[in-house]
Design a protein around this motif. Structure first.
Motif, mmCIF file in Angstrom:
data_model
loop_
_atom_site.group_PDB
_atom_site.id
_atom_site.type_symbol
_atom_site.label_atom_id
_atom_site.label_comp_id
_atom_site.label_asym_id
_atom_site.label_seq_id
_atom_site.Cartn_x
_atom_site.Cartn_y
_atom_site.Cartn_z
ATOM 1 N N LYS A 33 0.864 -1.175 0.014
ATOM 2 C CA LYS A 33 -0.056 -0.232 -0.129
ATOM 3 C C LYS A 33 0.780 1.278 -0.012
ATOM 4 N N GLN A 34 0.183 2.196 -0.544
ATOM 5 C CA GLN A 34 1.070 3.606 -0.443
ATOM 6 C C GLN A 34 1.109 4.299 0.985
ATOM 7 N N ARG A 35 2.245 4.493 1.312
ATOM 8 C CA ARG A 35 2.506 5.288 2.519
ATOM 9 C C ARG A 35 3.024 6.656 2.261
ATOM 10 N N ALA A 36 2.975 7.458 3.395
ATOM 11 C CA ALA A 36 3.390 8.762 3.363
ATOM 12 C C ALA A 36 4.688 8.964 4.149
ATOM 13 N N VAL A 37 5.906 9.429 3.751
ATOM 14 C CA VAL A 37 6.973 9.600 4.744
ATOM 15 C C VAL A 37 7.406 10.998 4.639
ATOM 16 N N MET A 90 17.804 1.051 -7.148
ATOM 17 C CA MET A 90 16.493 0.990 -6.599
ATOM 18 C C MET A 90 15.845 2.164 -6.625
ATOM 19 N N ARG A 91 14.451 2.138 -6.366
ATOM 20 C CA ARG A 91 13.430 3.229 -6.394
ATOM 21 C C ARG A 91 13.363 3.582 -4.922
ATOM 22 N N PRO A 92 13.179 4.840 -4.513
ATOM 23 C CA PRO A 92 13.192 5.229 -3.051
ATOM 24 C C PRO A 92 12.459 4.447 -2.228
ATOM 25 N N SER A 93 11.181 3.951 -2.641
ATOM 26 C CA SER A 93 10.536 3.001 -1.738
ATOM 27 C C SER A 93 11.000 1.705 -1.270
ATOM 28 N N ALA A 94 11.524 1.230 -2.472
ATOM 29 C CA ALA A 94 12.149 -0.210 -2.496
ATOM 30 C C ALA A 94 13.372 -0.182 -1.443
ATOM 31 N N PHE A 95 14.176 1.078 -1.752
ATOM 32 C CA PHE A 95 15.468 1.132 -0.783
ATOM 33 C C PHE A 95 15.256 1.276 0.720
ATOM 34 N N ILE A 96 14.233 2.021 1.086
ATOM 35 C CA ILE A 96 13.775 2.330 2.367
ATOM 36 C C ILE A 96 12.976 0.727 2.967
#
Length: 100
Positions: free
Chosen positions: A7-11, A30-36
């Motif tokens: 799901k999409q999350r906000a950071v 990587m994409r930022p979300s995958a990296f996190i």
């Protein structure tokens, strides 16, 4: 990790933090979300990268020895030495930034 749907999350972060995250993730391919998610898994010990920290430290020491050998070998060619040194330092900085 679970196979649950993502799901999409906000950071929340500053523009500078976001830029740093994007650059670091891109450097890791990587994409930022995958990296996190990847780094979180490493912190929890969910992946093998946590266990290679000691190996990377040994490799960094070995690289320092090789750096010294190359410095001695290239002592008569300071421009080549400078270029090699800059590439080595950039790579080590990236490794540290990636937490490896």
């Amino acid at each position: 990790m679970s196979d649950a749907p993502r799901k999409q999350r906000a950071v929340m972060m500053t523009d500078a933090e976001w830029q740093d995250l994007k650059e670091t993730a891109e450097s890791a391919g990587m994409r930022p979300s995958a990296f996190i998610v990847h780094r979180l898994a490493a912190l929890r010990g969910d992946n093998e990268e946590v266990h290679i920290g000691d190996a990377l430290a040994r490799m960094e020491r070995s690289l320092a020895i090789l750096e010294e050998v190359e410095r001695l070998r290239l002592a008569g060619d300071p421009e080549t030495w400078r270029a090699v040194n800059e590439r080595v330092e950039a790579r080590l900085a990236l490794e540290r930034k990636l937490g490896r």
